[in-house]
Write a protein that holds these residues in place. Structure first.
Motif, PDB file in Angstrom:
ATOM      1  N   ILE A   1       0.836  -1.207   0.000  1.00  0.00           N
ATOM      2  CA  ILE A   1       0.000   0.000   0.000  1.00  0.00           C
ATOM      3  C   ILE A   1       0.871   1.258   0.000  1.00  0.00           C
ATOM      4  CG2 ILE A   1      -1.603   1.357   1.421  1.00  0.00           C
ATOM      5  CD1 ILE A   1      -2.952  -1.342   2.160  1.00  0.00           C
ATOM      6  N   ARG A   2       1.917   1.255   0.808  1.00  0.00           N
ATOM      7  CA  ARG A   2       2.829   2.421   0.825  1.00  0.00           C
ATOM      8  C   ARG A   2       3.468   2.640  -0.538  1.00  0.00           C
ATOM      9  NH1 ARG A   2       4.293   1.025   5.940  1.00  0.00           N
ATOM     10  NH2 ARG A   2       6.065  -0.189   5.186  1.00  0.00           N
ATOM     11  N   ASN A   3       3.879   1.543  -1.174  1.00  0.00           N
ATOM     12  CA  ASN A   3       4.487   1.654  -2.506  1.00  0.00           C
ATOM     13  C   ASN A   3       3.507   2.211  -3.539  1.00  0.00           C
ATOM     14  OD1 ASN A   3       7.191   0.851  -2.258  1.00  0.00           O
ATOM     15  ND2 ASN A   3       6.557  -1.288  -2.031  1.00  0.00           N
ATOM     16  N   LEU A   4       2.274   1.699  -3.488  1.00  0.00           N
ATOM     17  CA  LEU A   4       1.255   2.189  -4.429  1.00  0.00           C
ATOM     18  C   LEU A   4       1.028   3.687  -4.224  1.00  0.00           C
ATOM     19  CD1 LEU A   4      -1.226  -0.810  -4.037  1.00  0.00           C
ATOM     20  CD2 LEU A   4      -0.134  -0.143  -6.206  1.00  0.00           C
ATOM     21  N   ARG A   5       0.944   4.104  -2.966  1.00  0.00           N
ATOM     22  CA  ARG A   5       0.741   5.526  -2.659  1.00  0.00           C
ATOM     23  C   ARG A   5       1.920   6.355  -3.156  1.00  0.00           C
ATOM     24  NH1 ARG A   5      -1.781   8.486  -2.790  1.00  0.00           N
ATOM     25  NH2 ARG A   5      -1.539   9.816  -0.983  1.00  0.00           N
ATOM     26  N   ALA A   6       3.111   5.805  -3.014  1.00  0.00           N
ATOM     27  CA  ALA A   6       4.314   6.532  -3.442  1.00  0.00           C
ATOM     28  C   ALA A   6       4.293   6.800  -4.938  1.00  0.00           C
ATOM     29  CB  ALA A   6       5.571   5.752  -3.046  1.00  0.00           C
ATOM     30  N   PHE A   7       3.640   5.912  -5.684  1.00  0.00           N
ATOM     31  CA  PHE A   7       3.499   6.128  -7.127  1.00  0.00           C
ATOM     32  C   PHE A   7       2.411   7.144  -7.464  1.00  0.00           C
ATOM     33  CE2 PHE A   7       5.894   2.205  -7.757  1.00  0.00           C
ATOM     34  CZ  PHE A   7       6.607   2.529  -8.895  1.00  0.00           C
ATOM     35  N   GLY A   8       1.604   7.497  -6.460  1.00  0.00           N
ATOM     36  CA  GLY A   8       0.549   8.481  -6.692  1.00  0.00           C
ATOM     37  C   GLY A   8      -0.832   7.848  -6.828  1.00  0.00           C
ATOM     38  N   ILE A   9      -0.897   6.525  -6.634  1.00  0.00           N
ATOM     39  CA  ILE A   9      -2.169   5.805  -6.755  1.00  0.00           C
ATOM     40  C   ILE A   9      -2.975   5.973  -5.461  1.00  0.00           C
ATOM     41  CG2 ILE A   9      -3.164   3.478  -6.975  1.00  0.00           C
ATOM     42  CD1 ILE A   9      -0.367   2.920  -8.542  1.00  0.00           C
ATOM     43  N   GLY A  10      -4.275   6.219  -5.595  1.00  0.00           N
ATOM     44  CA  GLY A  10      -5.143   6.385  -4.432  1.00  0.00           C
ATOM     45  C   GLY A  10      -5.575   5.039  -3.863  1.00  0.00           C
ATOM     46  N   ILE A  11      -5.842   5.005  -2.564  1.00  0.00           N
ATOM     47  CA  ILE A  11      -6.307   3.774  -1.926  1.00  0.00           C
ATOM     48  C   ILE A  11      -7.620   4.065  -1.191  1.00  0.00           C
ATOM     49  CG2 ILE A  11      -5.796   1.934  -0.268  1.00  0.00           C
ATOM     50  CD1 ILE A  11      -3.815   1.832  -2.512  1.00  0.00           C
ATOM     51  N   SER A  12      -8.690   3.358  -1.606  1.00  0.00           N
ATOM     52  CA  SER A  12      -9.996   3.548  -0.977  1.00  0.00           C
ATOM     53  C   SER A  12     -10.306   2.368  -0.067  1.00  0.00           C
ATOM     54  CB  SER A  12     -11.104   3.613  -2.027  1.00  0.00           C
ATOM     55  OG  SER A  12     -10.813   4.576  -3.001  1.00  0.00           O
ATOM     56  N   LEU A  13     -10.909   2.669   1.079  1.00  0.00           N
ATOM     57  CA  LEU A  13     -11.374   1.609   1.978  1.00  0.00           C
ATOM     58  C   LEU A  13     -12.855   1.376   1.670  1.00  0.00           C
ATOM     59  CD1 LEU A  13     -10.804  -0.341   4.228  1.00  0.00           C
ATOM     60  CD2 LEU A  13     -11.090   1.502   5.888  1.00  0.00           C
ATOM     61  N   ASP A  14     -13.134   0.222   1.048  1.00  0.00           N
ATOM     62  CA  ASP A  14     -14.480  -0.101   0.546  1.00  0.00           C
ATOM     63  C   ASP A  14     -15.328  -0.720   1.659  1.00  0.00           C
ATOM     64  OD1 ASP A  14     -16.504  -0.399  -1.317  1.00  0.00           O
ATOM     65  OD2 ASP A  14     -15.411  -1.797  -2.606  1.00  0.00           O
ATOM     66  N   ASP A  15     -16.639  -0.598   1.531  1.00  0.00           N
ATOM     67  CA  ASP A  15     -17.594  -1.259   2.438  1.00  0.00           C
ATOM     68  C   ASP A  15     -17.345  -0.907   3.897  1.00  0.00           C
ATOM     69  OD1 ASP A  15     -18.378  -2.429   0.079  1.00  0.00           O
ATOM     70  OD2 ASP A  15     -17.507  -4.387   0.514  1.00  0.00           O
ATOM     71  N   PHE A  16     -16.944   0.333   4.160  1.00  0.00           N
ATOM     72  CA  PHE A  16     -16.590   0.689   5.537  1.00  0.00           C
ATOM     73  C   PHE A  16     -17.810   0.588   6.458  1.00  0.00           C
ATOM     74  CE2 PHE A  16     -15.613   3.537   9.100  1.00  0.00           C
ATOM     75  CZ  PHE A  16     -14.431   2.950   9.510  1.00  0.00           C
ATOM     76  N   GLY A  17     -17.574  -0.007   7.621  1.00  0.00           N
ATOM     77  CA  GLY A  17     -18.644  -0.146   8.604  1.00  0.00           C
ATOM     78  C   GLY A  17     -19.197  -1.550   8.696  1.00  0.00           C
TER      79      GLY A  17
END
Ligand code: C2E
Ligand code: MG
Ligand code: MG
Ligand code: MG
Length: 279
Positions: free
Chosen positions: A163-179
């Motif tokens: 996840i850190r690597n993906l973010r470092a490339f500029g890719i967004g990370i969404s947390l789906d189905d929260f709750g």
């Protein structure tokens, strides 16, 4: 007589088990073939800005039209693909098709793609994603990956590092189905999410349940404090849209704005959903 009856019950139970097992193995065989023959299709559903009604993102949703059974839900065939070891191949297909497709959209519209927890485990997710970007030409900033808490429950440093690597490339990370899962606050604090998607069950119950409204308000507040975009899934009614907008929810997704459909069906020009225009 009782014994015979029991034997009979047993036999019909075994028969039913047998039929179920056969049906499953047929479905497995068909899925392997569909993956091989490229019979899966990617549909897209808009995520709109709740203030302006503008489409800001489209989520890629996989579709399988089975020759005899018709539409098979991804809630059925994605777990099957995971079980059969096909999920990396399926995941590559979705990423490649969707990134290519997104190149023809207005440039401010982002693409979000669901990723299975298993893609974090076996496959080389990072290189799959980078490959899809470079072969399509899509810039990393236009891509978001949707993950569920199941990814984060894996032990060890792997998911966090990826996840850190993906973010470092500029890719967004969404947390789906929260709750819906454990919804641990520590996940929100310890991972660099760019988006939280409130599960559609809360929006479904918004009108009748004060508890659902309380959760929705709390998540919107949390998102605001953390500087994370909050999305509400499953918006079907105008009153839901209005409530979420007034509470400060950033984006909305749901049948009110558009059902998932082939890329050509997404109407990037329509600023407001018909339901709003009519009102
Ligand atoms: P998800 O990622 O939470 O996707 C949202 C689901 O809600 C989609 O179901 C969408 O069609 C549905 N939905 C959207 N708006 C509304 C609404 O207003 N009302 C209602 N009742 N439903 C709405 P879908 O397409 O059947 O997908 C189900 C799940 O399958 C997805 O949930 C996701 O977890 C999984 N999935 C779909 N495509 C992929 C994929 O390419 N890869 C992976 N790993 N999973 C996928
Ligand atoms: Mg999703
Ligand atoms: Mg969801
Ligand atoms: Mg879901």
């Amino acid at each position: 007589a009782a014994k015979a009856e029991r034997r009979g019950t047993c036999r019909s139970f075994e028969l039913r088990m047998d039929e179920a097992a056969q049906a499953k193995s047929r479905l497995e065989k068909d899925l392997r073939k569909a993956v091989q023959d490229g019979d899966l299709e990617v549909h897209y559903q808009p995520l709109v800005n709740l203030e302006t009604g503008q489409i800001e993102c489209c989520e890629a949703l996989l579709r399988w039209h089975h020759a005899e059974r018709g539409h098979v839900s991804p809630e059925v065939f994605i777990p099957l693909a995971e079980e059969l070891g096909l999920i990396d191949q399926v995941g590559r297909f979705v990423l490649n098709s969707a990134c290519r497709e997104a190149m023809s959209w207005p440039q401010h519209v982002r693409l979000s793609v669901n990723v299975s927890p298993l893609q974090f485990r076996n496959g080389n997710l990072l290189s799959t994603v980078i490959n899809a970007l470079s072969s399509s030409g899509l810039v990393a900033e236009r891509l978001e990956l949707e993950i569920t808490e199941a990814v984060l429950m894996e032990r060890g440093p792997r998911p966090a590092a990826i996840i850190r690597n993906l973010r470092a490339f500029g890719i967004g990370i969404s947390l789906d189905d929260f709750g819906t899962g454990y919804s641990s606050l520590s996940y929100l604090l310890n991972y660099p999410f760019t988006k939280i998607k409130i599960d559609k069950s809360f929006i479904l119950n918004l009108q009748r349940e004060a508890n659902s409204r309380a959760v929705i308000r709390a998540v919107i507040g949390l998102g605001r404090s953390l500087g994370v975009t909050v999305v509400a899934e499953g918006i079907e009614r105008e009153m839901e849209r209005e409530y979420l907008r007034s509470e400060g929810c950033t984006q909305g997704q749901g049948f009110l704005f558009g059902k998932p459909g082939p890329a050509a069906m997404v109407d990037f020009q329509s600023l407001l959903p018909r339901a709003c225009n009519a009102a």
